[in-house]
Design a protein around this motif. Structure first.
Motif, PDB file in Angstrom:
ATOM      1  N   PHE A  67       1.021  -0.867  -0.046  1.00  0.00           N
ATOM      2  CA  PHE A  67      -0.093   0.110  -0.051  1.00  0.00           C
ATOM      3  C   PHE A  67       1.269   1.448   0.041  1.00  0.00           C
ATOM      4  O   PHE A  67       2.697   1.017   0.124  1.00  0.00           O
ATOM      5  N   THR A  68       0.379   2.468  -0.485  1.00  0.00           N
ATOM      6  CA  THR A  68       0.866   3.628  -0.171  1.00  0.00           C
ATOM      7  C   THR A  68       0.825   4.621   0.441  1.00  0.00           C
ATOM      8  O   THR A  68      -0.177   4.603   0.605  1.00  0.00           O
ATOM      9  N   VAL A  69       1.677   5.899   1.295  1.00  0.00           N
ATOM     10  CA  VAL A  69       1.206   5.977   2.526  1.00  0.00           C
ATOM     11  C   VAL A  69       1.456   7.426   1.332  1.00  0.00           C
ATOM     12  O   VAL A  69       2.488   7.913   1.288  1.00  0.00           O
ATOM     13  N   THR A  70       0.856   8.550   1.613  1.00  0.00           N
ATOM     14  CA  THR A  70       0.959   9.967   1.221  1.00  0.00           C
ATOM     15  C   THR A  70       0.798  11.603   1.664  1.00  0.00           C
ATOM     16  O   THR A  70       0.605  10.696   2.646  1.00  0.00           O
ATOM     17  N   VAL A  71       2.351  11.969   2.268  1.00  0.00           N
ATOM     18  CA  VAL A  71       2.295  13.358   3.403  1.00  0.00           C
ATOM     19  C   VAL A  71       2.156  14.150   2.268  1.00  0.00           C
ATOM     20  O   VAL A  71       3.163  14.494   0.883  1.00  0.00           O
ATOM     21  N   ALA A  72       2.149  15.108   3.084  1.00  0.00           N
ATOM     22  CA  ALA A  72       1.668  16.324   1.967  1.00  0.00           C
ATOM     23  C   ALA A  72       2.158  17.608   2.583  1.00  0.00           C
ATOM     24  O   ALA A  72       1.463  17.500   4.311  1.00  0.00           O
ATOM     25  N   ASP A  73       2.513  18.500   2.478  1.00  0.00           N
ATOM     26  CA  ASP A  73       2.491  20.061   2.953  1.00  0.00           C
ATOM     27  C   ASP A  73       2.630  21.193   1.805  1.00  0.00           C
ATOM     28  O   ASP A  73       3.515  21.245   1.578  1.00  0.00           O
ATOM     29  N   GLY A  74       1.513  22.105   2.079  1.00  0.00           N
ATOM     30  CA  GLY A  74       1.383  23.410   1.526  1.00  0.00           C
ATOM     31  C   GLY A  74       2.536  24.497   1.578  1.00  0.00           C
ATOM     32  O   GLY A  74       2.987  25.118   0.508  1.00  0.00           O
ATOM     33  N   ASN A  75       3.159  24.161   2.990  1.00  0.00           N
ATOM     34  CA  ASN A  75       3.963  25.545   3.863  1.00  0.00           C
ATOM     35  C   ASN A  75       5.057  24.890   3.704  1.00  0.00           C
ATOM     36  O   ASN A  75       6.589  25.046   4.945  1.00  0.00           O
ATOM     37  N   LEU A  76       6.255  24.323   2.316  1.00  0.00           N
ATOM     38  CA  LEU A  76       7.310  23.690   3.052  1.00  0.00           C
ATOM     39  C   LEU A  76       8.391  24.948   3.103  1.00  0.00           C
ATOM     40  O   LEU A  76       8.058  25.602   1.465  1.00  0.00           O
ATOM     41  N   THR A  77       9.556  24.803   3.362  1.00  0.00           N
ATOM     42  CA  THR A  77      11.084  25.489   3.088  1.00  0.00           C
ATOM     43  C   THR A  77      11.671  24.617   2.678  1.00  0.00           C
ATOM     44  O   THR A  77      12.850  24.687   2.111  1.00  0.00           O
ATOM     45  N   THR A  78      11.767  23.578   2.625  1.00  0.00           N
ATOM     46  CA  THR A  78      12.503  22.523   1.834  1.00  0.00           C
ATOM     47  C   THR A  78      11.532  21.751   1.054  1.00  0.00           C
ATOM     48  O   THR A  78      10.539  21.338   0.861  1.00  0.00           O
ATOM     49  N   PRO A  79      12.548  20.809   0.048  1.00  0.00           N
ATOM     50  CA  PRO A  79      12.275  20.395  -1.632  1.00  0.00           C
ATOM     51  C   PRO A  79      11.401  19.154  -0.745  1.00  0.00           C
ATOM     52  O   PRO A  79      11.690  18.562   0.622  1.00  0.00           O
ATOM     53  N   GLU A  80      10.591  18.431  -1.513  1.00  0.00           N
ATOM     54  CA  GLU A  80       9.744  17.567  -0.860  1.00  0.00           C
ATOM     55  C   GLU A  80      10.525  16.174  -0.535  1.00  0.00           C
ATOM     56  O   GLU A  80      10.111  15.088  -0.186  1.00  0.00           O
ATOM     57  N   ASN A  81      11.581  16.027  -1.820  1.00  0.00           N
ATOM     58  CA  ASN A  81      12.243  15.097  -1.328  1.00  0.00           C
ATOM     59  C   ASN A  81      12.527  14.214   0.300  1.00  0.00           C
ATOM     60  O   ASN A  81      14.258  13.640   0.328  1.00  0.00           O
ATOM     61  N   GLN A  82      12.799  15.742   0.690  1.00  0.00           N
ATOM     62  CA  GLN A  82      13.409  15.829   1.873  1.00  0.00           C
ATOM     63  C   GLN A  82      12.391  15.900   3.086  1.00  0.00           C
ATOM     64  O   GLN A  82      13.034  15.499   4.405  1.00  0.00           O
TER      65      GLN A  82
END
Length: 255
Positions: free
Chosen positions: A36-51
């Motif tokens: 199964f897949t787990v998705t993490v989201a954050d619209g207020n990122l100060t760092t790249p998504e891959n971190q």
């Protein structure tokens, strides 16, 4: 002469905790790969998504959760991980997992979020795990909402032949004590020829044993598999239904 002083203030947007999606309770079977897949989201990122960081506990033997996201979406600010696990024959029962997501490995507790899910692991039903799509268990219907020790259980099992040709279908099922990891009763049907596109109802019967060790606070389920007779490795479907079993405090049985 007038002296003017200008003060400049910089607005700092504090980091926000991400969100987790994709966690839901599910069933697993021994020697069958679970994905199964787990998705993490954050619209207020100060760092790249891959971190972004995703971890879980307690660790499961043989389970794989990549340390880096499987995929990232820089537009939606999401990162997705693919979780895989193949339970072994000694990992029956319920496994409660807690997932923790952070923007980065250095994020504080205030900048992280947790989510939980349960995986119930049962004995293997289909020889090679769930196979094909032409045999489908479409409905499980119990005759009562609650049962007592010693009661009989009647279960209607609706199975659909989704193939374009007639098919011989067989149903096997058993009443299972999840906590004790024990089979209480079982049912095997005759094989029935089901016309293409039709649904057949199989009537299964079980008896709840007079067992002093049967715990009414336990978890009881009926596991059902329907398969193409002679081709279980091609078409085999599995479902389960919870069963509520109680015991009266003043119930006396004379045998």
């Amino acid at each position: 002469t007038t002296s003017t002083t200008t003060t400049t203030t910089t607005s700092v947007i504090p980091p926000t905790a991400p969100t987790i999606s994709g966690l839901q309770n599910m069933d697993g079977f021994e020697d069958t790969k679970l994905t199964f897949t787990v998705t993490v989201a954050d619209g207020n990122l100060t760092t790249p998504e891959n971190q972004m960081v995703l971890t879980y506990s307690p660790l499961l033997s043989g389970a794989i959760l990549p340390t880096v996201p499987t995929t990232v979406d820089t537009v939606e600010h999401t990162a997705t991980w693919t979780f895989t696990w193949t339970p072994t024959d000694n990992e029956f029962g319920q496994h409660s997992l807690t997932f923790t997501a952070k923007d980065t490995g250095a994020s504080t507790a205030a900048d992280s979020v947790t989510g939980t899910m349960n995986i119930d692991v049962f004995p293997q039903m289909c020889e090679k795990g769930t196979q094909g799509t032409d045999v489908e268990i479409t409905d499980l219907d119990l005759d009562e909402n609650e049962y007592m020790i010693g009661d009989d259980i009647a279960l209607d099992i609706d199975v659909k032949n989704k193939d374009s040709k007639d098919m011989d279908i067989t149903v096997e099922s058993f009443l299972w004590d999840v906590k004790q990891e024990d089979e209480l009763d079982s049912f095997d049907s005759d094989n029935v020829n089901v016309n293409d596109g039709d649904t057949e109802t199989f009537e299964a019967d079980f008896s709840i044993p007079f067992d002093n060790d049967l715990d009414e606070d336990g978890d009881f389920v009926i596991l059902v598999k329907a398969y193409e007779d002679g081709d279980e490795d091609v078409n085999c479907d599995v479902r389960r239904i919870d069963v509520d079993i109680t015991r009266e405090n003043n119930d006396v049985i004379v045998r």
